[in-house]
Design a protein around this motif. Structure first.
Motif, PDB file in Angstrom:
ATOM      1  N   ASN A 129     -18.223 -65.674 -51.433  1.00  0.00           N
ATOM      2  CA  ASN A 129     -16.860 -65.290 -51.785  1.00  0.00           C
ATOM      3  C   ASN A 129     -16.252 -64.274 -50.824  1.00  0.00           C
ATOM      4  N   ALA A 130     -16.537 -64.417 -49.532  1.00  0.00           N
ATOM      5  CA  ALA A 130     -15.886 -63.557 -48.542  1.00  0.00           C
ATOM      6  C   ALA A 130     -14.366 -63.713 -48.682  1.00  0.00           C
ATOM      7  N   PRO A 131     -13.602 -62.654 -48.499  1.00  0.00           N
ATOM      8  CA  PRO A 131     -12.152 -62.726 -48.706  1.00  0.00           C
ATOM      9  C   PRO A 131     -11.463 -63.841 -47.928  1.00  0.00           C
ATOM     10  N   TYR A 132     -11.914 -64.117 -46.721  1.00  0.00           N
ATOM     11  CA  TYR A 132     -11.251 -65.146 -45.913  1.00  0.00           C
ATOM     12  C   TYR A 132     -11.660 -66.556 -46.327  1.00  0.00           C
ATOM     13  N   HIS A 133     -12.593 -66.697 -47.272  1.00  0.00           N
ATOM     14  CA  HIS A 133     -12.932 -68.013 -47.806  1.00  0.00           C
ATOM     15  C   HIS A 133     -11.949 -68.437 -48.887  1.00  0.00           C
ATOM     16  N   SER A 134     -11.128 -67.523 -49.363  1.00  0.00           N
ATOM     17  CA  SER A 134     -10.151 -67.804 -50.415  1.00  0.00           C
ATOM     18  C   SER A 134      -8.779 -67.384 -49.919  1.00  0.00           C
ATOM     19  N   CYS A 135      -8.072 -68.289 -49.316  1.00  0.00           N
ATOM     20  CA  CYS A 135      -6.759 -67.934 -48.762  1.00  0.00           C
ATOM     21  C   CYS A 135      -5.671 -68.820 -49.359  1.00  0.00           C
ATOM     22  N   ARG A 136      -5.718 -68.993 -50.670  1.00  0.00           N
ATOM     23  CA  ARG A 136      -4.748 -69.850 -51.341  1.00  0.00           C
ATOM     24  C   ARG A 136      -3.325 -69.345 -51.172  1.00  0.00           C
ATOM     25  N   PRO A 153      -1.756 -66.349 -49.033  1.00  0.00           N
ATOM     26  CA  PRO A 153      -1.895 -65.171 -48.179  1.00  0.00           C
ATOM     27  C   PRO A 153      -0.765 -64.164 -48.366  1.00  0.00           C
ATOM     28  N   ILE A 154       0.377 -64.601 -48.917  1.00  0.00           N
ATOM     29  CA  ILE A 154       1.501 -63.695 -49.112  1.00  0.00           C
ATOM     30  C   ILE A 154       1.295 -62.850 -50.371  1.00  0.00           C
ATOM     31  N   ASN A 155       0.796 -63.462 -51.438  1.00  0.00           N
ATOM     32  CA  ASN A 155       0.692 -62.781 -52.726  1.00  0.00           C
ATOM     33  C   ASN A 155      -0.748 -62.815 -53.238  1.00  0.00           C
ATOM     34  N   HIS A 156      -1.696 -62.418 -52.399  1.00  0.00           N
ATOM     35  CA  HIS A 156      -3.096 -62.490 -52.831  1.00  0.00           C
ATOM     36  C   HIS A 156      -3.384 -61.436 -53.898  1.00  0.00           C
ATOM     37  N   CYS A 157      -4.233 -61.815 -54.813  1.00  0.00           N
ATOM     38  CA  CYS A 157      -4.629 -60.965 -55.926  1.00  0.00           C
ATOM     39  C   CYS A 157      -5.463 -59.792 -55.407  1.00  0.00           C
ATOM     40  N   PRO A 158      -5.257 -58.595 -55.931  1.00  0.00           N
ATOM     41  CA  PRO A 158      -6.067 -57.454 -55.481  1.00  0.00           C
ATOM     42  C   PRO A 158      -7.546 -57.668 -55.794  1.00  0.00           C
ATOM     43  N   SER A 174     -11.621 -55.534 -55.780  1.00  0.00           N
ATOM     44  CA  SER A 174     -12.189 -54.215 -56.072  1.00  0.00           C
ATOM     45  C   SER A 174     -12.057 -53.268 -54.874  1.00  0.00           C
ATOM     46  N   ASN A 175     -11.828 -53.819 -53.686  1.00  0.00           N
ATOM     47  CA  ASN A 175     -11.638 -52.984 -52.502  1.00  0.00           C
ATOM     48  C   ASN A 175     -10.198 -52.525 -52.331  1.00  0.00           C
ATOM     49  N   SER A 176      -9.277 -53.069 -53.119  1.00  0.00           N
ATOM     50  CA  SER A 176      -7.870 -52.691 -53.024  1.00  0.00           C
ATOM     51  C   SER A 176      -7.692 -51.262 -53.524  1.00  0.00           C
ATOM     52  N   THR A 177      -6.723 -50.563 -52.933  1.00  0.00           N
ATOM     53  CA  THR A 177      -6.424 -49.204 -53.394  1.00  0.00           C
ATOM     54  C   THR A 177      -5.627 -49.275 -54.684  1.00  0.00           C
ATOM     55  N   LYS A 178      -5.578 -48.163 -55.391  1.00  0.00           N
ATOM     56  CA  LYS A 178      -4.799 -48.118 -56.633  1.00  0.00           C
ATOM     57  C   LYS A 178      -3.346 -48.455 -56.338  1.00  0.00           C
ATOM     58  N   GLY A 179      -2.823 -47.938 -55.240  1.00  0.00           N
ATOM     59  CA  GLY A 179      -1.439 -48.218 -54.864  1.00  0.00           C
ATOM     60  C   GLY A 179      -1.191 -49.701 -54.629  1.00  0.00           C
ATOM     61  N   GLU A 180      -2.128 -50.370 -53.962  1.00  0.00           N
ATOM     62  CA  GLU A 180      -2.000 -51.817 -53.715  1.00  0.00           C
ATOM     63  C   GLU A 180      -2.034 -52.607 -55.023  1.00  0.00           C
ATOM     64  N   ILE A 181      -2.916 -52.177 -55.930  1.00  0.00           N
ATOM     65  CA  ILE A 181      -3.015 -52.852 -57.222  1.00  0.00           C
ATOM     66  C   ILE A 181      -1.724 -52.673 -58.011  1.00  0.00           C
ATOM     67  N   GLN A 192       1.262 -51.996 -56.871  1.00  0.00           N
ATOM     68  CA  GLN A 192       2.334 -52.735 -56.200  1.00  0.00           C
ATOM     69  C   GLN A 192       2.268 -54.223 -56.544  1.00  0.00           C
ATOM     70  N   TRP A 193       1.053 -54.794 -56.551  1.00  0.00           N
ATOM     71  CA  TRP A 193       0.894 -56.207 -56.886  1.00  0.00           C
ATOM     72  C   TRP A 193       1.305 -56.466 -58.333  1.00  0.00           C
ATOM     73  N   LEU A 194       0.879 -55.585 -59.242  1.00  0.00           N
ATOM     74  CA  LEU A 194       1.265 -55.737 -60.650  1.00  0.00           C
ATOM     75  C   LEU A 194       2.782 -55.669 -60.807  1.00  0.00           C
TER      76      LEU A 194
END
Length: 153
Positions: free
Chosen positions: A112-119, A121-126, A128-135, A137-139
């Motif tokens: 499940n490397a991040p680049y194996h899932s590129c459904r 790329p514009i709105n990828h789901c955060p 566990s490595n995403s920062t709180k700010g990124e999470i 912002q996505w929400l």
């Protein structure tokens, strides 16, 4: 060694799925990548010098012919291959090499490397490595309600 129950459940699900697909006539083909020191020497110092990134696919029959991808990493600062092995490289590999070599009724298995899932790329789901700010912002961008004093655990 104790394992988390959720990990045990996922492993059981994986093995059952592989068994079922084999019974349906599918052949698992495993895909993975790694890096090696460019000098191919055991005496190479870790993190020093150039590296080769290696990607290949294989099954119980061996490696698939024409499915090797080996290229020189431009990085020599000790980062692993995931900085240059990305979704663009993987997509080109799948389209130009892997799909041409896969046997009928193949089941491609990869981690499940991040680049194996590129459904998306514009709105990828955060992750566990995403920062709180990124999470947050996505929400907000996806109009998902969140507590104003939410914490990232």
């Amino acid at each position: 060694m104790c394992e988390r129950p959720d990990i045990i459940r996922l492993r059981i699900h994986y093995f059952r799925t592989i068994k079922k697909k084999r019974e349906e006539g599918y052949e698992p083909v495993y895909l993975d990548e790694t890096w090696i020191p460019e000098s191919h020497s055991a005496r190479s110092l870790p993190g020093k010098g150039g590296r080769l990134i290696v990607l290949h696919a294989g099954s119980h029959r061996g490696f698939l012919p024409g499915c090797d991808l080996v290229f020189r990493s431009r990085s020599t600062d000790g980062r692993d291959c995931h900085t240059e092995m990305n979704s663009q490289v993987l997509t080109a590999y799948v389209e130009e090499q892997l799909l041409l070599a896969l046997p009928d009724k193949s089941l491609v298995v990869m981690n499940n490397a991040p680049y194996h899932s590129c459904r998306d790329p514009i709105n990828h789901c955060p992750t566990s490595n995403s920062t709180k700010g990124e999470i947050c912002q996505w929400l907000d961008n996806n109009r998902i309600a969140r507590p104003t004093k939410a914490k990232k655990n």
